[in-house]
Design a protein around this motif. Structure first.
Motif, PDB file in Angstrom:
ATOM      1  N   LEU A  56     -74.177  41.644 128.971  1.00 47.08           N
ATOM      2  CA  LEU A  56     -73.923  42.266 130.277  1.00 47.08           C
ATOM      3  C   LEU A  56     -72.634  41.738 130.884  1.00 47.08           C
ATOM      4  CD1 LEU A  56     -77.487  42.333 131.862  1.00 47.08           C
ATOM      5  CD2 LEU A  56     -76.098  44.301 131.215  1.00 47.08           C
ATOM      6  N   ASN A  57     -72.430  40.428 130.792  1.00 48.22           N
ATOM      7  CA  ASN A  57     -71.217  39.820 131.335  1.00 48.22           C
ATOM      8  C   ASN A  57     -69.967  40.284 130.599  1.00 48.22           C
ATOM      9  OD1 ASN A  57     -72.601  38.415 133.312  1.00 48.22           O
ATOM     10  ND2 ASN A  57     -72.847  36.591 132.060  1.00 48.22           N
ATOM     11  N   ARG A  61     -72.970  47.533 128.377  1.00 47.40           N
ATOM     12  CA  ARG A  61     -74.112  48.033 129.135  1.00 47.40           C
ATOM     13  C   ARG A  61     -74.476  49.428 128.671  1.00 47.40           C
ATOM     14  NH1 ARG A  61     -72.420  45.717 135.052  1.00 47.40           N
ATOM     15  NH2 ARG A  61     -72.166  43.633 134.244  1.00 47.40           N
TER      16      ARG A  61
END
Length: 72
Positions: A56-57, A61
């Protein structure tokens, strides 16, 4: 004595104590006894969560709608 009676007796005893240092020690003890869900997870589960956060970072996504399309 059943557990509920024991709890009531403990509460009564704590309410009768005026020693703030002792009360703080009891509060600290109780807070330490609370279970952190993270510690209840297996190492594999923890690693999967860490992997997901890392992805996610990094901007990797998938939209919720896209995910639903993949599983249906």
């Amino acid at each position: 004595m059943d557990i509920q009676s024991t709890k009531i007796e403990l509460v009564k005893a704590i309410l009768a104590i005026e020693n703030t240092e002792f009360i703080q020690k009891v509060a600290d003890f109780i807070n330490k006894e609370k279970v952190d869900f993270w510690n209840e997870l297996s190492a594999a589960e923890q690693n999967e969560i860490k992997k997901g956060i890392k992805e996610l970072n990094q901007g990797k996504r998938v939209s919720y709608d896209s995910f639903l399309k993949k599983i249906s």
